[in-house]
Structure formats: C-alpha cells, structure tokens
Design an enzyme around this catalytic site. Sequence first.
Site, short mmCIF file in Angstrom:
data_model
loop_
_atom_site.label_atom_id
_atom_site.label_comp_id
_atom_site.label_asym_id
_atom_site.label_seq_id
_atom_site.Cartn_x
_atom_site.Cartn_y
_atom_site.Cartn_z
N GLY A 1 0.82 -1.22 0.00
CA GLY A 1 0.00 0.00 0.00
C GLY A 1 0.84 1.25 0.00
N GLY B 1 2.60 3.78 1.47
CA GLY B 1 3.17 4.09 2.78
C GLY B 1 3.57 5.55 2.91
N ARG B 2 3.79 6.18 1.75
CA ARG B 2 4.21 7.59 1.79
C ARG B 2 3.60 8.36 0.63
NH1 ARG B 2 10.28 7.85 -0.70
NH2 ARG B 2 10.09 6.14 -2.17
N ARG C 1 2.34 13.53 -8.95
CA ARG C 1 2.42 12.60 -10.09
C ARG C 1 1.05 12.48 -10.75
NH1 ARG C 1 5.11 6.83 -8.86
NH2 ARG C 1 3.22 6.29 -7.74
N ARG D 1 -2.46 -1.50 -10.03
CA ARG D 1 -1.26 -2.30 -10.22
C ARG D 1 -1.63 -3.78 -10.20
NH1 ARG D 1 2.59 1.19 -7.09
NH2 ARG D 1 1.40 3.05 -6.64
N ASP E 1 3.92 -4.85 -7.46
CA ASP E 1 3.26 -3.59 -7.05
C ASP E 1 3.76 -2.42 -7.89
OD1 ASP E 1 5.57 -4.44 -5.41
OD2 ASP E 1 5.49 -2.41 -4.65
P1 AMP Z 1 8.65 1.30 -3.87
O1 AMP Z 1 9.91 0.52 -3.73
O2 AMP Z 1 8.85 2.78 -3.92
O3 AMP Z 1 7.75 0.80 -4.94
O4 AMP Z 1 7.88 1.08 -2.48
C1 AMP Z 1 7.50 -0.17 -1.99
C2 AMP Z 1 6.62 -0.03 -0.77
O5 AMP Z 1 7.32 0.62 0.30
C3 AMP Z 1 5.37 0.81 -0.98
O6 AMP Z 1 4.38 0.25 -0.18
C4 AMP Z 1 5.79 2.18 -0.47
O7 AMP Z 1 4.69 2.96 -0.08
C5 AMP Z 1 6.66 1.81 0.71
N1 AMP Z 1 7.66 2.83 1.04
C6 AMP Z 1 8.80 3.12 0.37
N2 AMP Z 1 9.49 4.10 0.99
C7 AMP Z 1 8.78 4.46 2.08
C8 AMP Z 1 8.97 5.41 3.14
N3 AMP Z 1 10.03 6.21 3.19
N4 AMP Z 1 8.01 5.47 4.09
C9 AMP Z 1 6.93 4.69 4.07
N5 AMP Z 1 6.70 3.77 3.10
C10 AMP Z 1 7.61 3.64 2.12
MG MG Z 2 6.08 1.19 -5.74
#
Ligand code: AMP
Ligand code: MG
Length: 488
Positions: free
Chosen positions: A92, A94-95, A178, A185, A254
């Site tokens: 989900g 997260g940020r 964005r 996804r 994802d």
């Molecule tokens: P990504 O690698 O950017 O596709 O992120 C994979 C997952 O990690 C997703 O659920 C993001 O929302 C979460 N995520 C990545 N970086 C952070 C962060 N700094 N804080 C909270 N969630 C994160």
């Molecule tokens: Mg991602």
Amino acid sequence: MSLTSALTVRLDGRFARELSELTLPWQAEEAPEPTLLVLNEPLAAELGLDPASLRSPEGVRFLVGNRVPEGATPVAQAYAGHQFGGYSPRLGDGRALLLGELTDPDGRVHDLHLKGSGRTPFARGGDGLAAVGPMLREYVVSEAMHALDIPTTRSLAVVATGRPVRRDTVLPGAVLARVASSHLRVGSFQYARASADVDVLRRLADHAIARHHPEAAAAEDPYRALLDAVVGVQARLVARWMLVGFVHGVMNTDNMTISGETIDYGPCAFLDAYDPATVFSSIDDGGRYAFGNQPVVAEWNLARLAEALLPLLHDEEERAIEIAVASLGTFRSRYADAWSAGMRVKLGLPDGLVEDVTGPLVTELLALLQQGRVDHTSFFRALGASARGDTEPARGLFLDLAGFDSWAERWRALGPDADAMDRVNPVYIPRNHLVEEALDAATAGDLTPLHLLLDAVTRPFDERPGLGRYAAPAPEGFGTSYQTFCGT
Ligand code: AMP
Ligand code: MG
C-alpha cells in the site's frame, strides 16, 4: 473549488467511492515551508490547470496536499505485491496519497497523486517521506520517457517541503505530484484477491475495464479480455524499454500497472554500454531485474495477475487455469512482435522485410555491441549518419572493425531510411552521470543543471548545437561502478 481567483481544480473520488475496501482516507503531513522546485507547465496546460496559479502560495500548498480542494477525498491505496519474488500481503501507499481523479479538457481522466506526503497506516517501518534528489530523479526520467513516446506516469511538480529527511545523511525533503492514467497495479489485484469477498475483485476488474480497456466490456468474456489486454500493453511496454535501453530496476508486482504505463522510478537507469546483464540497483544482488531479464520478469508478474483473476475467469478452477494459461501464452509472441517491429524501425528498415533477413542481422549486431561494450544510445543515433553515408561515427565505436564493416555492408544493402531512424533513435537520454550531477546540484540549491538536462531530454530526437555533453557517453569509469538506490 477555487484555490485562488484563477486556479480551479475539480477532483473526483471515483476510485475511493467504488473501491472503498482498497482505500484509507488520509491527509498529507503539513509541510513546514513548501517551496516549488519545478513545475511542468506543458503538463499543467494539458490538464487544464493554470500554471501561474499553481505557482501561487495556495497552488504550492495544493501540490503538497495541504490545501485539499473541496469535495476531494485523498486516500492511501492498499495493494499487495511480490517484491524480488517474495510475497507481501499488505504494502500500500506508505508515503503517498491519491488526491483524486482529474478530467482534462479533452475528457480524459487522470489520477493526481502525491509521493513523499507523510506516513500513512501502510508505512510499516518507513518515515513516509521522500528526499529532493529521488523525487527530481522521477521527474526527469519520467518526463524523458514521455518525450521518448514510452507510456509512463508523468510528473507535474516537485515541491521542497522544508522538512529534513534522515537517510545516510540528512537531506531536504520533497513531494512529487504525479499524474497517471491510474495507479491500478498487479498488486492491487493480488490484494483484492486475498480479501475473501470475490465481489471486491469483480468491482476492481470492472473499474479497470472501464478505465483502461473499455473494449473488454463488450467481449464474450470480459475478464479474460482484461487479462489479454494487460498482457498486450505490458508486452509492448517492456519491448519499448528494451529498445531504448531502460532498466526499471524494481519490477515488483506492485510496480507494474494495469494501464501499461511505466511507474515508480526508483533505482531505474539507462544503459550506457550494451549488456543484457546490466544491473544498477544496489539491492538487486541476484540480478533478478537485470536489463535482459525484464521480459521474463514481466511475464512472471503477469502470471501473478492471472492467478489473482482466476475466480473471475471461470467457476471451475481447472477451466479458469486453462484460460489463464492460454492468455499468458500469448505474451512471448506479442513481446517478440513488438520488439522486432521496433528494432526494424531503429535500423531504418522497411516494414515488409522478413524475419529471415532481419533476425540474423539483429542477433549479430547485438553480439557485436555486447562484445565491444558499445554505448547503446550513441550507436543507434550514429547509425543514422551511416545510412547517409557517413560511417565513421558508428564505426569508431567498435574495436572489431572488420566485424562491424561486414555487418554494416549487409545492413546498408537493405536500404535503410536515415530520417526514419532519427525519429526513433534519441540523441539525448537522461544519462546516469548527468542525472547525478543535476540532482547533487539541486540538493545543494542550484537548479540550473536540472533545467539544462530537462531541456535536452524532453526533446530527445532534436539534435541541437551546444548540447554535445548531453549526448556523450559517461566518462571513463563512471558506468562500471554506477549504483542506484531504492526506497529513497
Ligand atoms: P517502492 O519501492 O517505492 O515501490 O515502495 C514499496 C513499498 O514501500 C510501498 O508500499 C511504499 O509505499 C513503501 N515505502 C517506500 N518508501 C517508504 C517510506 N520512506 N516510508 C513509508 N513507506 C515507504
Ligand atoms: Mg512502488
């Protein structure tokens, strides 16, 4: 609602309404001192947004999620995903937040989404934040991809928040605004499948059909048609990546869209020397997402989508599996067709040429490029000059001159069209050393190199005087040790 006298943003919350099981209403964290770093004026105009108003204090607060248009319902989206092959049932946003859907003046619907907007209930151990460098990186690379005519999410703006972010060092924080045709996804379907209620899965599939693959609604079996359509758009997308030398770097399920747009520019990078084994990501030890593996990984991810869709494909599981296997079975030929057609255009060759002629020619070329560690982008552009009779720029890239000469003689005999080549073989891509240079300067407060780089890569086919360093390969030694970082 009207944010200033001029800026009017109307956001729908259709996804949040129709798929409330996959969303959590949430608000962006307050940015202490939001400062606009870069605004994509052409994109703003396409969306029907007034750039001057977006630059106003209220506009900038809107771009970090601190000024929510009336009626909008920002949500964090839930999804699952296979990351490097391992399944996480609950990832989900997260940020990140989906602010809502925006309809442009031509009636097209886009998600407006924020990345780096603070912790959500999906944040797990993360801080919910993003640093200026990685958000500008997504901005530059996604806009370069768009200019290269490759389906992608877009970047509307990057705003520095004024909040420091702790990584290896303390960095300035930022939010990326964005724009995507949606944020559905493969992982969204995996999440919906895991909820015991097949109705959620069905609503998600219906939403995806309406939004991205409306022709599937009229098919005899709409859900099989949806799967077929996603297999098709992803086969074409990954073929485009392979033709331009793009390494996504983190092809988790994802990070694979249902729309067929490239999404989530984390550890991505462009090839310098042509080598299928190229890996840039610091965490990709096994080379799972190496350049040459991308088509196989796409197929693997689509198999996860097919699994998630099984209950919709047929009431009897065995029959559902047969349908899924048949659909997935079309991936390889669709990928190969898209890639071969694209390679023919890169080589300036006419449409009608049979595979017997182009197949061996292409295989031999790739072997020569790999053996000679030839710069991928420079080679194809220089080959256009060869088609005009100026062979030295391309020839000079090879050590095996006899090998190249023999290849080039057979290629030239097929009558390549130099102008057609120049329309598809870019001069300027966001080369890794230039991206790093621009991001380092921007992090230190100087946006000039970023704007120069953006100017080059957003008109990639249009060779211009004075931009020579943007066309040149990385300096000796840069490429071999280059690493990119995830989750930054
Ligand atoms: P990504 O690698 O950017 O596709 O992120 C994979 C997952 O990690 C997703 O659920 C993001 O929302 C979460 N995520 C990545 N970086 C952070 C962060 N700094 N804080 C909270 N969630 C994160
Ligand atoms: Mg991602």
